[in-house]
Design a protein around this motif. Structure first.
Motif, PDB file in Angstrom:
ATOM      1  N   PHE A 253      21.304  39.499  51.631  1.00 45.95           N
ATOM      2  CA  PHE A 253      21.591  40.085  51.373  1.00 45.95           C
ATOM      3  C   PHE A 253      23.011  38.845  50.954  1.00 45.95           C
ATOM      4  CE2 PHE A 253      26.263  42.137  51.377  1.00 45.95           C
ATOM      5  CZ  PHE A 253      26.112  42.589  49.884  1.00 45.95           C
ATOM      6  N   LEU A 254      23.168  38.742  51.693  1.00 41.23           N
ATOM      7  CA  LEU A 254      24.367  37.380  52.388  1.00 41.23           C
ATOM      8  C   LEU A 254      24.179  35.742  51.331  1.00 41.23           C
ATOM      9  CD1 LEU A 254      25.490  37.832  55.963  1.00 41.23           C
ATOM     10  CD2 LEU A 254      26.560  38.692  53.749  1.00 41.23           C
ATOM     11  N   GLU A 255      22.863  35.577  51.014  1.00 41.28           N
ATOM     12  CA  GLU A 255      22.133  35.449  50.001  1.00 41.28           C
ATOM     13  C   GLU A 255      22.225  35.276  48.539  1.00 41.28           C
ATOM     14  OE1 GLU A 255      18.938  33.329  51.852  1.00 41.28           O
ATOM     15  OE2 GLU A 255      20.025  33.080  54.283  1.00 41.28           O
ATOM     16  N   GLU A 256      22.240  36.548  48.263  1.00 40.71           N
ATOM     17  CA  GLU A 256      21.312  36.524  46.523  1.00 40.71           C
ATOM     18  C   GLU A 256      23.346  36.391  45.895  1.00 40.71           C
ATOM     19  OE1 GLU A 256      20.336  40.734  46.822  1.00 40.71           O
ATOM     20  OE2 GLU A 256      18.566  40.812  47.884  1.00 40.71           O
ATOM     21  N   VAL A 257      22.413  35.368  45.097  1.00 40.79           N
ATOM     22  CA  VAL A 257      23.284  35.495  43.683  1.00 40.79           C
ATOM     23  C   VAL A 257      23.561  35.768  42.502  1.00 40.79           C
ATOM     24  CG1 VAL A 257      25.333  33.581  42.978  1.00 40.79           C
ATOM     25  CG2 VAL A 257      25.080  34.118  45.215  1.00 40.79           C
ATOM     26  N   PRO A 258      23.893  36.354  41.486  1.00 40.35           N
ATOM     27  CA  PRO A 258      23.993  37.234  41.743  1.00 40.35           C
ATOM     28  C   PRO A 258      24.585  38.222  42.265  1.00 40.35           C
ATOM     29  CG  PRO A 258      23.246  37.986  39.736  1.00 40.35           C
ATOM     30  CD  PRO A 258      22.897  36.480  40.949  1.00 40.35           C
ATOM     31  N   THR A 259      25.875  38.199  43.083  1.00 40.65           N
ATOM     32  CA  THR A 259      25.744  39.539  43.788  1.00 40.65           C
ATOM     33  C   THR A 259      26.387  40.874  43.406  1.00 40.65           C
ATOM     34  OG1 THR A 259      28.018  39.186  43.912  1.00 40.65           O
ATOM     35  CG2 THR A 259      27.096  37.818  45.876  1.00 40.65           C
ATOM     36  N   SER A 260      26.483  41.363  42.390  1.00 35.67           N
ATOM     37  CA  SER A 260      25.831  42.919  41.552  1.00 35.67           C
ATOM     38  C   SER A 260      25.934  42.209  40.309  1.00 35.67           C
ATOM     39  CB  SER A 260      27.735  43.177  41.858  1.00 35.67           C
ATOM     40  OG  SER A 260      28.281  41.883  41.379  1.00 35.67           O
ATOM     41  N   SER A 261      25.671  43.284  39.356  1.00 34.71           N
ATOM     42  CA  SER A 261      25.076  43.074  38.495  1.00 34.71           C
ATOM     43  C   SER A 261      26.129  42.524  36.792  1.00 34.71           C
ATOM     44  CB  SER A 261      25.089  44.779  37.515  1.00 34.71           C
ATOM     45  OG  SER A 261      26.628  45.445  37.724  1.00 34.71           O
ATOM     46  N   GLY A 262      27.675  42.582  37.518  1.00 40.81           N
ATOM     47  CA  GLY A 262      28.612  41.700  36.533  1.00 40.81           C
ATOM     48  C   GLY A 262      29.084  42.513  35.467  1.00 40.81           C
ATOM     49  N   GLU A 263      28.216  44.341  35.582  1.00 36.74           N
ATOM     50  CA  GLU A 263      29.151  45.451  34.372  1.00 36.74           C
ATOM     51  C   GLU A 263      30.462  45.389  34.073  1.00 36.74           C
ATOM     52  OE1 GLU A 263      25.605  48.239  34.782  1.00 36.74           O
ATOM     53  OE2 GLU A 263      23.800  46.434  34.453  1.00 36.74           O
ATOM     54  N   TYR A 264      31.181  44.930  33.807  1.00 30.79           N
ATOM     55  CA  TYR A 264      32.375  45.383  33.469  1.00 30.79           C
ATOM     56  C   TYR A 264      32.995  44.759  32.180  1.00 30.79           C
ATOM     57  CZ  TYR A 264      32.945  40.759  36.143  1.00 30.79           C
ATOM     58  OH  TYR A 264      32.542  39.490  36.229  1.00 30.79           O
ATOM     59  N   ASP A 265      31.963  43.835  31.491  1.00 31.80           N
ATOM     60  CA  ASP A 265      32.715  43.385  30.654  1.00 31.80           C
ATOM     61  C   ASP A 265      33.533  44.880  29.539  1.00 31.80           C
ATOM     62  OD1 ASP A 265      31.944  41.400  31.067  1.00 31.80           O
ATOM     63  OD2 ASP A 265      29.820  41.585  29.339  1.00 31.80           O
ATOM     64  N   SER A 266      33.507  45.418  29.496  1.00 30.87           N
ATOM     65  CA  SER A 266      33.322  47.149  29.079  1.00 30.87           C
ATOM     66  C   SER A 266      34.353  47.736  28.790  1.00 30.87           C
ATOM     67  CB  SER A 266      32.553  48.052  29.052  1.00 30.87           C
ATOM     68  OG  SER A 266      32.220  48.496  30.626  1.00 30.87           O
ATOM     69  N   PHE A 267      35.097  47.105  30.386  1.00 32.38           N
ATOM     70  CA  PHE A 267      36.809  47.516  30.259  1.00 32.38           C
ATOM     71  C   PHE A 267      37.725  46.907  29.680  1.00 32.38           C
ATOM     72  CE2 PHE A 267      34.829  48.339  34.849  1.00 32.38           C
ATOM     73  CZ  PHE A 267      34.371  49.201  34.562  1.00 32.38           C
ATOM     74  N   ASP A 268      38.716  47.111  29.621  1.00 27.83           N
ATOM     75  CA  ASP A 268      40.144  46.518  28.010  1.00 27.83           C
ATOM     76  C   ASP A 268      40.967  47.204  28.928  1.00 27.83           C
ATOM     77  OD1 ASP A 268      40.709  49.544  28.156  1.00 27.83           O
ATOM     78  OD2 ASP A 268      39.233  48.925  25.740  1.00 27.83           O
ATOM     79  N   GLY A 269      41.917  46.440  29.462  1.00 30.03           N
ATOM     80  CA  GLY A 269      43.347  46.808  29.968  1.00 30.03           C
ATOM     81  C   GLY A 269      44.090  46.485  31.272  1.00 30.03           C
ATOM     82  N   LYS A 270      43.934  47.620  31.720  1.00 32.37           N
ATOM     83  CA  LYS A 270      44.575  47.685  33.079  1.00 32.37           C
ATOM     84  C   LYS A 270      43.228  47.466  34.001  1.00 32.37           C
ATOM     85  CE  LYS A 270      47.256  48.718  37.073  1.00 32.37           C
ATOM     86  NZ  LYS A 270      48.415  47.872  37.073  1.00 32.37           N
ATOM     87  N   LEU A 271      42.002  48.231  33.110  1.00 28.89           N
ATOM     88  CA  LEU A 271      40.781  47.974  34.462  1.00 28.89           C
ATOM     89  C   LEU A 271      40.177  46.912  33.808  1.00 28.89           C
ATOM     90  CD1 LEU A 271      39.617  51.344  33.233  1.00 28.89           C
ATOM     91  CD2 LEU A 271      40.864  51.265  35.346  1.00 28.89           C
ATOM     92  N   LYS A 272      40.363  45.817  32.615  1.00 31.45           N
ATOM     93  CA  LYS A 272      39.853  44.539  32.723  1.00 31.45           C
ATOM     94  C   LYS A 272      39.809  43.537  34.326  1.00 31.45           C
ATOM     95  CE  LYS A 272      38.583  40.943  28.989  1.00 31.45           C
ATOM     96  NZ  LYS A 272      37.148  41.721  29.613  1.00 31.45           N
ATOM     97  N   PRO A 273      38.907  43.222  35.038  1.00 29.37           N
ATOM     98  CA  PRO A 273      39.406  42.224  35.810  1.00 29.37           C
ATOM     99  C   PRO A 273      40.779  41.167  35.242  1.00 29.37           C
ATOM    100  CG  PRO A 273      37.176  43.023  35.564  1.00 29.37           C
ATOM    101  CD  PRO A 273      37.362  43.392  34.295  1.00 29.37           C
ATOM    102  N   LYS A 274      41.315  41.227  36.193  1.00 28.62           N
ATOM    103  CA  LYS A 274      42.000  39.414  35.956  1.00 28.62           C
ATOM    104  C   LYS A 274      40.882  37.935  35.718  1.00 28.62           C
ATOM    105  CE  LYS A 274      46.403  41.311  36.202  1.00 28.62           C
ATOM    106  NZ  LYS A 274      45.717  42.945  35.970  1.00 28.62           N
ATOM    107  N   VAL A 275      40.028  38.240  37.363  1.00 29.52           N
ATOM    108  CA  VAL A 275      38.413  37.033  37.675  1.00 29.52           C
ATOM    109  C   VAL A 275      37.260  37.554  36.966  1.00 29.52           C
ATOM    110  CG1 VAL A 275      38.682  35.703  39.016  1.00 29.52           C
ATOM    111  CG2 VAL A 275      40.193  36.785  39.939  1.00 29.52           C
TER     112      VAL A 275
END
Length: 417
Positions: A304-326
């Motif tokens: 688990f610690l060696e896996e990259v990517p660490t998650s799906s990365g499915e946050y492109d649909s968020f906008d405004g307050k919910l959109k990640p800054k990083v």
């Protein structure tokens, strides 16, 4: 530069607290919100000089109109540099995690359960710059030394056979700088096992806290082969204890599976702060009592610690307050993730009493570095209620998408969750 002005008025004293958030530091810190709640008892208003903040802040204007005011923005803000520190999640031969209970008078994390660890000490550990936010031998030395001082557990490459009396005198002498930790362990035929420490995120205290830390977290697996001789019974870890301030830090040490610790925290039996809860939550699917094959469980953790990517990365649909800054934090491995919690939603904005903490930011120091590619976890958030006297409670880790769905539902219904 656009800015958000945040004004807090205390019900009891009428004293107003004002905060300015620029584009570079848009999110309030965990410490700020805690102080806000203490000062205002949740009576707050906000106003913004620009209109692109969206409906979130506009809907926060819920107080009496006569309290709605604009404040003068400070010309500049300076925070103390975070002090280097290190901490270890020590895993027992039967895959339980060690936590220490802090005393009520502790200067930080009072009454909470924490992992062994503490500040880097140049006398013992070597020198690292305060802006050094990378795993190195200095942090590793500090992690192993602090674990020895606080618990008596000696993480050595070779077995060190000493009596309890010699061990406790060593803890006292190392703590009081009568001898370097490296010197003490060498005198007894050991070498600090820094190579077996597994980096497991770094946490940077968000401003404007007066005490800030850049804490390198590690995992350390005690050998499975020692399971038959290892004691996991609750113990008073300072009996006898080093004299002086050391005896005021912790009262006991206990070993439990991650899920047990999480359950105790959620029921209010113990207090965990977000970093400890978050890391235990990540380990809980692997280290448990459902499978007695300890080696297989540990293999799952390492994978688990060696896996990259660490998650799906499915946050492109968020906008405004919910959109990640990083963005793209899922491409950062667990050993390199840096987390400096910031407030996504204050109490009353999404949940009635809970704060929602974003975990993707590495903090202002790293954000300001040219070419910085480091960050934390953009897909998970922490939901927590901060009680003025009893500290954090009711912590849970939720998917950012779940928060997004709740926010959309709130927008539709026009009511609190």
């Amino acid at each position: 530069m656009s800015s958000l002005h945040f004004v807090v008025l205390s019900k009891s004293s009428g004293f107003a607290h004002s905060f300015r958030l620029s584009d570079a530091t848009r999110s309030l810190s965990l410490t700020t919100v805690h102080s806000v709640l203490n000062a205002s008892k949740r009576s707050f208003v906000t106003t913004s000089r620009n209109q692109d903040q969206g409906p979130l802040f506009e809907k926060a204007k819920i107080m009496d109109p006569k309290l709605y005011t604009k404040s003068a923005a400070p010309s500049s803000t300076k925070w103390p540099a975070p002090s280097p520190s290190a901490s270890i999640l020590v895993i027992s031969p039967t895959n339980k995690v060690l936590l220490l209970k802090r005393v009520k008078t502790a200067s930080s994390f009072a009454s909470a359960h924490v992992f062994p660890g503490g500040n880097v000490d140049e006398f013992h550990d070597g020198v690292t710059a305060k802006d050094e936010h990378l795993d190195n031998i200095v942090y590793r030395n500090a992690a192993i030394r602090e674990t020895f001082e606080e618990t008596g557990i000696l993480l050595s490459k070779s077995h060190v056979e000493v009596s309890d009396e010699v061990r406790d005198k060593g803890r006292k002498d190392v703590y009081n700088r009568q001898i370097t930790f490296g010197g003490w362990i060498k005198n007894h035929g050991g070498v600090a096992d820094t190579d077996s420490l597994i980096p497991f995120t770094r946490w940077i205290t968000p401003p404007p806290a007066k005490k800030r830390f850049t804490t390198q977290m590690y995992l350390y697996f005690l050998p499975v082969s020692s399971a038959n001789s290892f004691s996991e019974k609750p113990s008073k870890i300072h009996t006898p204890t080093p004299e002086g301030e050391q005896e005021k830090e912790h009262t006991s040490a206990e070993w439990e599976y991650p899920l047990t610790w999480l359950s105790k925290a959620q029921s209010g039996e113990i207090m965990l702060y977000p970093p400890q809860f978050y890391l235990l939550n990540l380990l809980s699917p692997f280290l448990n009592n459902s499978n007695m094959d300890y080696a297989t469980q540990r293999k799952g953790v390492r994978q688990f610690l060696e896996e990259v990517p660490t998650s799906s990365g499915e946050y492109d649909s968020f906008d405004g307050k919910l959109k990640p800054k990083v963005l793209n934090t899922h491409l950062i491995g667990w050993k390199d993730k840096v987390i400096s919690p910031s407030v996504m939603f204050a109490p009353g904005q999404l949940y009635r009493d809970e704060t929602v903490l974003s975990l993707e930011s590495p903090g202002p120091e790293l954000r300001a570095q040219k070419g910085n590619m480091r960050g934390g976890d953009a897909e998970r958030v922490v939901v927590v209620e901060f009680e003025r006297k009893s500290g954090p409670r009711g912590i849970k880790i939720v998917d950012r998408g779940e928060v997004g769905r709740l926010w959309e539902e709130k927008e539709r219904k026009g009511a609190r969750i």
